[in-house]
Design an enzyme around this catalytic site. Structure first.
Site, PDB file in Angstrom:
ATOM      1  N   THR A  54       1.114  -1.173   0.032  1.00  0.00           N
ATOM      2  CA  THR A  54      -0.336  -0.199  -0.103  1.00  0.00           C
ATOM      3  C   THR A  54       0.830   1.015   0.183  1.00  0.00           C
ATOM      4  OG1 THR A  54      -1.491  -1.060   0.753  1.00  0.00           O
ATOM      5  CG2 THR A  54      -1.805   1.592   1.304  1.00  0.00           C
ATOM      6  N   TYR A 145       6.774 -11.671   5.032  1.00  0.00           N
ATOM      7  CA  TYR A 145       5.910 -11.222   4.480  1.00  0.00           C
ATOM      8  C   TYR A 145       5.499 -11.723   3.461  1.00  0.00           C
ATOM      9  CZ  TYR A 145       2.683  -7.490   2.073  1.00  0.00           C
ATOM     10  OH  TYR A 145       1.862  -6.705   1.464  1.00  0.00           O
ATOM     11  N   LYS A 175       3.317 -12.145   8.318  1.00  0.00           N
ATOM     12  CA  LYS A 175       2.097 -11.851   7.433  1.00  0.00           C
ATOM     13  C   LYS A 175       1.878 -12.098   5.891  1.00  0.00           C
ATOM     14  CE  LYS A 175       1.379  -8.002   5.046  1.00  0.00           C
ATOM     15  NZ  LYS A 175      -0.091  -8.195   4.351  1.00  0.00           N
ATOM     16  N   SER A 177      -0.773 -12.736   3.153  1.00  0.00           N
ATOM     17  CA  SER A 177      -1.128 -12.198   2.095  1.00  0.00           C
ATOM     18  C   SER A 177      -2.194 -12.916   0.984  1.00  0.00           C
ATOM     19  CB  SER A 177      -1.209 -10.405   1.774  1.00  0.00           C
ATOM     20  OG  SER A 177      -0.747  -9.900   2.650  1.00  0.00           O
ATOM     21  N   ASP A 203      -8.222  -7.923   4.243  1.00  0.00           N
ATOM     22  CA  ASP A 203      -8.863  -7.337   5.350  1.00  0.00           C
ATOM     23  C   ASP A 203     -10.632  -8.556   4.695  1.00  0.00           C
ATOM     24  OD1 ASP A 203      -6.900  -6.496   4.891  1.00  0.00           O
ATOM     25  OD2 ASP A 203      -7.279  -4.605   4.508  1.00  0.00           O
ATOM     26  N   GLU A 204     -10.788  -8.179   3.793  1.00  0.00           N
ATOM     27  CA  GLU A 204     -12.073  -8.920   4.537  1.00  0.00           C
ATOM     28  C   GLU A 204     -12.563 -10.096   3.867  1.00  0.00           C
ATOM     29  OE1 GLU A 204      -9.980  -7.960   0.823  1.00  0.00           O
ATOM     30  OE2 GLU A 204     -10.451  -9.215  -0.338  1.00  0.00           O
ATOM     31  N   VAL A 218      -3.052  -7.141   9.178  1.00  0.00           N
ATOM     32  CA  VAL A 218      -2.247  -6.196   8.827  1.00  0.00           C
ATOM     33  C   VAL A 218      -2.918  -5.629   7.149  1.00  0.00           C
ATOM     34  CG1 VAL A 218       0.609  -5.089   8.062  1.00  0.00           C
ATOM     35  CG2 VAL A 218      -0.059  -6.460   9.541  1.00  0.00           C
TER      36      VAL A 218
HETATM   37  C1  LIG Z   1      -2.644  -7.059  -2.607  1.00  0.00           C
HETATM   38  C2  LIG Z   1      -2.989  -6.244  -0.908  1.00  0.00           C
HETATM   39  O1  LIG Z   1      -2.636  -4.447  -1.446  1.00  0.00           O
HETATM   40  N1  LIG Z   1      -3.420  -6.345   0.334  1.00  0.00           N
HETATM   41  C3  LIG Z   1      -3.782  -6.039   0.855  1.00  0.00           C
HETATM   42  C4  LIG Z   1      -2.689  -6.221   2.330  1.00  0.00           C
HETATM   43  O2  LIG Z   1      -2.086  -7.382   1.564  1.00  0.00           O
HETATM   44  C5  LIG Z   1      -4.927  -5.752   1.328  1.00  0.00           C
HETATM   45  O3  LIG Z   1      -5.742  -4.947   2.710  1.00  0.00           O
HETATM   46  C6  LIG Z   1      -5.916  -5.746   0.113  1.00  0.00           C
HETATM   47  O4  LIG Z   1      -5.945  -4.633   0.194  1.00  0.00           O
HETATM   48  C7  LIG Z   1      -7.400  -5.920   0.910  1.00  0.00           C
HETATM   49  O5  LIG Z   1      -7.321  -7.013   1.570  1.00  0.00           O
HETATM   50  C8  LIG Z   1      -8.536  -5.505   0.271  1.00  0.00           C
HETATM   51  O6  LIG Z   1      -9.184  -6.390  -1.162  1.00  0.00           O
HETATM   52  C1  LIG Z   2      -1.890  -4.526   2.518  1.00  0.00           C
HETATM   53  C2  LIG Z   2      -0.212  -4.981   3.471  1.00  0.00           C
HETATM   54  O1  LIG Z   2      -0.513  -4.717   4.854  1.00  0.00           O
HETATM   55  C3  LIG Z   2       0.591  -3.773   2.598  1.00  0.00           C
HETATM   56  O2  LIG Z   2       0.598  -2.814   2.007  1.00  0.00           O
HETATM   57  O3  LIG Z   2       1.940  -4.229   2.359  1.00  0.00           O
END
Ligand SMILES: CC(=O)N[C@H](C=O)[C@@H](O)[C@H](O)[C@H](O)CO
Ligand SMILES: CC(=O)C(=O)O
EC number: 4.1.3.3
Length: 322
Positions: A54, A145, A175, A177, A203-204, A218
């Protein structure tokens, strides 16, 4: 290892910070102080993850990453619980430089993604890379991560964690994802004797991960939906699962809506600008600014879900969750 292991555990919501930029593409350091206050006071979010996905961490220069990290640590002092800096890079040298810098400025931890251009093809090679980075900041908790959809490195986290502390004594958590709850659940299950942090990053789907043993989260949406997500965590903690599900569905309605319009870091910047009133600016190339159409649609949805403060439309907010 003493310092790293005595550090209190990273838990609860961790906002993946946006890197605010000016209209001409420079980093807008001047709003970071306000941003910290907004997270703490308006969203109840007390920990941050800097220079990650992000934060467009991989799109910043090394010098910019150092300055951004430093600004967050400085502005967060005595306000934030923990500031974790993502120091992953394609170059081991750069990653080590950033890790060392994070330690020097007093960050609370470092996180690293897998290098994703010339790739580690197996677990041992990836561990060796991570180990060399972690060793540059021997007093800082280290987080891996895992974000296979973006790095292309699909080595399962469960496999990576097997014996990781023998190689990386500062390893403190993950972390995660990804939507593979088998992998995530097994990370938790196989490490129950260890004090690792299991931070979920989709997040969802956070509620499902809480059931699997996530100790925190996170994410990008905690920048502006932190309050709602905190209500969900609270309900889960109280074992009020129907309320927790209600909050998760509420968050899903918003994310589902924006995902269908096309959702990424650019859109996160636009939404955060709308909700917080703090200008996040455009993203940096190769990302492109969210369209006016996206922003208008997102705003209408935020209003109908009652996610925007002071909209004065309470009685018409049919989709709003309590
Ligand atoms: C790929 C990405 O940016 N993932 C974020 C963190 O890992 C999430 O916070 C997503 O933005 C969120 O889950 C919405 O899809
Ligand atoms: C979403 C998250 O963890 C990142 O932006 O790296």
């Amino acid at each position: 290892m003493t310092m790293a292991s005595s550090k209190k555990k990273l838990e609860g919501l961790v906002a993946a910070t946006i890197t605010p930029m000016t209209e001409n593409g420079e980093i807008n350091f001047s709003v970071i102080g306000q941003y910290v206050d907004y997270l703490v006071e308006e969203q109840g979010v007390k920990s941050i993850f800097v220079n990650g996905t992000t934060g467009e961490g991989l799109s910043l220069s090394i010098s910019e990453r150092r300055q951004v990290a430093e600004e967050w640590v400085t502005k967060g002092r005595n306000k934030l619980d923990q500031v974790v800096i993502h120091v992953g890079a394609l170059s081991l040298k750069e990653s080590q430089e950033l890790a060392k810098h994070a330690a020097e400025i007093g960050a609370d931890g470092i996180a690293v993604i897998a290098p994703f251009f010339l790739k580690p093809w197996n677990k041992d090679v990836l561990i060796n890379f991570l180990k060399e980075v972690a060793a540059a900041a021997p007093a800082l908790p280290f987080y891996y991560y895992h974000i296979p959809a973006l790095t292309g490195i699909k080595i399962r986290a469960e496999e990576l964690l097997d014996g990781i502390q023998d190689k990386i004594p500062t390893f403190q958590g993950l972390k995660f994802s990804d939507t593979d709850l088998l992998d995530f659940g097994q990370c938790v299950d196989q490490n129950q004797q260890r004090q690792f942090a299991f931070l979920f990053g989709v997040d969802e789907q956070l509620l499902s991960a809480l059931v699997m043993g996530a100790t925190g989260a996170v994410g990008s949406t905690y920048n502006y939906l932190g309050k709602k997500a905190n209500q969900m965590l609270e309900a889960f903690e109280q074992k009020d699962f129907s309320s927790a599900l209600n909050y998760q569905f509420c968050i899903q309605r918003f994310i589902n809506f924006v995902v269908k319009l096309g959702f990424g870091v650019s859109q996160t910047k636009a939404i955060m600008t709308l909700v917080s009133g703090i200008p996040m600016g455009p993203p940096r190339l190769p990302l492109q600014k969210a369209s006016r159409e996206f922003t208008d649609n997102a705003e209408a949805k935020l209003k109908s879900l009652d996610f925007l403060p002071f909209t004065g439309l309470k009685d018409r907010n049919l989709e709003a969750c309590s």
